[in-house]
Design an enzyme around this catalytic site. Structure first.
Site, PDB file in Angstrom:
ATOM      1  N   GLU A   1    -126.817 -37.209 -40.428  1.00  0.00           N
ATOM      2  CA  GLU A   1    -125.962 -36.006 -40.453  1.00  0.00           C
ATOM      3  C   GLU A   1    -126.634 -34.852 -39.710  1.00  0.00           C
ATOM      4  O   GLU A   1    -125.975 -34.060 -39.028  1.00  0.00           O
ATOM      5  CB  GLU A   1    -125.686 -35.639 -41.921  1.00  0.00           C
ATOM      6  CG  GLU A   1    -124.969 -34.339 -42.195  1.00  0.00           C
ATOM      7  CD  GLU A   1    -123.474 -34.398 -41.956  1.00  0.00           C
ATOM      8  OE1 GLU A   1    -123.074 -34.816 -40.868  1.00  0.00           O
ATOM      9  OE2 GLU A   1    -122.711 -34.009 -42.866  1.00  0.00           O
TER      10      GLU A   1
ATOM     11  N   THR B   1    -120.403 -27.733 -36.048  1.00  0.00           N
ATOM     12  CA  THR B   1    -121.057 -27.197 -37.245  1.00  0.00           C
ATOM     13  C   THR B   1    -122.280 -26.373 -36.866  1.00  0.00           C
ATOM     14  O   THR B   1    -122.493 -25.276 -37.403  1.00  0.00           O
ATOM     15  CB  THR B   1    -121.443 -28.351 -38.196  1.00  0.00           C
ATOM     16  OG1 THR B   1    -120.242 -28.995 -38.615  1.00  0.00           O
ATOM     17  CG2 THR B   1    -122.188 -27.853 -39.419  1.00  0.00           C
TER      18      THR B   1
END
Ligand code: HSE
Length: 307
Positions: free
Chosen positions: A128, A181
């Site tokens: 991630e 992000t």
């Protein structure tokens, strides 16, 4: 067993007052992966569906997570990871987390489950991290574990599954815009005024208490974000219009899903979520941007084997 087919749920993180510490798993939305143990010692990534993703295992979140797990276990086994990518990258509903968590969960199963689901977390987070340039578990943890999850601490990682009323459901609008992000995190900066921090931790405590006791009014008044939403909402066209529509239509709360551009309305009951979802779609349509509407309950289970 040398092959496993799994469903990896999409996830909604932050939930307004829980930046980086709260997330939940959706029931109806997610990727599928087929993972096969191969005779060699390599990792290979293939994609059967969805927008193009990197297939080099060193640049793919599934590949990086898998390598972290295999190195930790001292395993020289090879695996082929086939991904049907139904959660669009950059959508804000845990696309990279589904790949990262799916890879480690599936491989762990094929190796006879040497690690617990919680022990898989750091490996999923390693993958991630290459997508978001940050060490956050609020998508991978609910994807792996299901339900509503609190990251109580990161050092060491301490993850708690929360009780929640089973009638909760969400309407999600995913505008077809990509928000990275990593970039969206830079908008927040690393300082927040004390009065915002006080408001935020009051709401976070209130939300968790409301979830545990099934107090929908307390849940509703706690779903306020003093940290990320004020800095990020301008990236989402029609945000205020959708928020007004969600609240006047009876949603418990409305906010940005993860780092956006998806937005969520938390509702009492799937019928209410579908009704609010339609209102959100009507409110967003004038923006002239393509979008998806998802309505889903919260899934208690997380990643699961499918036939
Ligand atoms: N908590 C993370 C963020 C989630 O808001 O940046 C990203 O999906």
């Amino acid at each position: 067993m040398d092959k496993i087919k799994i469903f990896c749920p999409a996830t909604v993180s932050n939930l307004s007052c829980g930046f980086d510490v709260l997330g939940l798993a959706l029931e109806q939305v997610g990727d599928e992966m087929i993972i096969r143990k191969t005779s060699g010692n390599q990792l290979t990534i293939r994609q059967t569906e969805g927008p193009e993703i990197p297939l080099d295992p060193a640049n793919n979140v599934a590949g990086v997570s898998a390598r972290s797990l295999l190195d930790h276990l001292g395993s020289e086994d090879g695996f082929d990871i086939e991904i049907a990518k139904r959660i669009k990258p950059g959508s804000g509903i845990g696309s990279s987390a589904a790949s990262a968590a799916g890879a480690v969960w599936g491989i762990n199963q094929l190796l006879g489950a040497p690690l617990t689901t919680k022990e898989l977390l750091p490996h999923a987070m390693t993958g991630e991290a290459i997508a978001s340039d940050a060490w956050h578990a609020d998508n991978v943890a609910p994807c792996l574990m299901g339900g509503f999850v609190l990251i109580r601490g990161y050092d060491p990682i301490d993850v708690i599954q929360l009780s929640f009323p089973k009638d909760l459901a969400l309407a999600i609008i995913h505008p077809h815009l990509e928000i990275k992000t990593a970039e969206s995190r830079t908008l927040i900066g690393d300082k927040i005024p004390l009065k915002n921090a006080v408001a935020q931790w009051g709401n976070l405590g209130g939300l968790i208490a409301g979830l545990a006791s099934g107090d929908h009014d307390l849940i509703s008044r706690s779903l306020v974000d003093h940290v990320a939403e004020p800095k990020r909402k301008h990236q989402i066209p029609g945000f205020e219009e959708m928020k007004t529509e969600a609240i006047t239509s009876g949603a418990l709360g409305f906010g940005i899903s993860g780092s956006g551009p998806s937005v969520f309305a938390l509702c009492r009951g799937i019928t209410k979520a579908e009704e609010v979802g339609q209102k959100l779609a009507d409110a967003f349509t004038p923006q002239g941007i393509a979008f998806d509407l998802y309505c889903s309950r919260i899934h208690s289970e997380g990643i699961r084997i499918i036939p």
